[in-house]
Design a protein around this motif. Structure first.
Motif, PDB file in Angstrom:
ATOM      1  N   UNK A   1      16.214   1.145   3.738  1.00 14.19           N
ATOM      2  CA  UNK A   1      15.833   0.670   2.410  1.00 14.19           C
ATOM      3  C   UNK A   1      14.632   1.450   1.916  1.00 14.19           C
ATOM      4  N   UNK A   2      14.677   1.874   0.675  1.00 12.82           N
ATOM      5  CA  UNK A   2      13.496   2.491   0.070  1.00 12.82           C
ATOM      6  C   UNK A   2      13.151   1.744  -1.210  1.00 12.82           C
ATOM      7  N   UNK A   3      11.860   1.664  -1.461  1.00  5.08           N
ATOM      8  CA  UNK A   3      11.353   1.121  -2.717  1.00  5.08           C
ATOM      9  C   UNK A   3      10.630   2.238  -3.440  1.00  5.08           C
ATOM     10  N   UNK A   4      10.840   2.331  -4.742  1.00  4.06           N
ATOM     11  CA  UNK A   4      10.089   3.276  -5.557  1.00  4.06           C
ATOM     12  C   UNK A   4       9.392   2.489  -6.650  1.00  4.06           C
ATOM     13  N   UNK A   5       8.076   2.655  -6.737  1.00  3.19           N
ATOM     14  CA  UNK A   5       7.253   1.969  -7.731  1.00  3.19           C
ATOM     15  C   UNK A   5       7.588   2.505  -9.117  1.00  3.19           C
TER      16      UNK A   5
ATOM     17  N   UNK B   1       3.886   6.142  -4.164  1.00  3.14           N
ATOM     18  CA  UNK B   1       4.823   5.374  -4.994  1.00  3.14           C
ATOM     19  C   UNK B   1       6.144   5.033  -4.308  1.00  3.14           C
ATOM     20  N   UNK B   2       6.242   5.282  -2.994  1.00  3.25           N
ATOM     21  CA  UNK B   2       7.480   4.958  -2.284  1.00  3.25           C
ATOM     22  C   UNK B   2       7.192   4.405  -0.898  1.00  3.25           C
ATOM     23  N   UNK B   3       8.100   3.523  -0.460  1.00  2.00           N
ATOM     24  CA  UNK B   3       8.049   2.976   0.891  1.00  2.00           C
ATOM     25  C   UNK B   3       9.446   3.109   1.488  1.00  2.00           C
ATOM     26  N   UNK B   4       9.497   3.534   2.736  1.00  2.00           N
ATOM     27  CA  UNK B   4      10.749   3.688   3.467  1.00  2.00           C
ATOM     28  C   UNK B   4      10.747   2.667   4.593  1.00  2.00           C
ATOM     29  N   UNK B   5      11.739   1.779   4.585  1.00  2.00           N
ATOM     30  CA  UNK B   5      11.807   0.708   5.574  1.00  2.00           C
ATOM     31  C   UNK B   5      13.033   0.874   6.460  1.00  2.00           C
TER      32      UNK B   5
END
Length: 80
Positions: free
Chosen positions: A69-73, A55-59
């Motif tokens: 940048x991180x995205x959390x679903x 549920x997360x991506x670290x860019x």
């Protein structure tokens, strides 16, 4: 000619420059479509996936491997 379109300042934006000492810090976003957001930021903006979970991506950048940048679903509808 009946009407005249006035200059909207678009040319002014073309000459706008950010001060060289300006830095962007870490950013964390909640997103509904993790894959779509990841695709945009990697393909269009050139960031790299440094780590990914369910549920997360670290860019970040490939150069220093720093997470920018991180995205959390998130599930469900968001409110405006």
């Amino acid at each position: 000619m009946k009407g005249k379109i006035e200059n909207t300042g678009v040319n002014e934006m073309a000459t706008f420059k950010i001060a060289p000492e300006t830095r962007i810090g870490f950013l964390a976003l909640k997103v509904q479509d993790l894959d779509k957001m990841t695709e945009f930021y990697t393909n269009i903006l050139g960031l790299r996936v440094l780590k990914r979970t369910n549920d997360q991506v670290y860019l970040g950048t490939q150069v220093n491997q720093e997470v920018l940048l991180t995205f959390r679903q998130i599930d469900g509808k968001t409110t405006d």
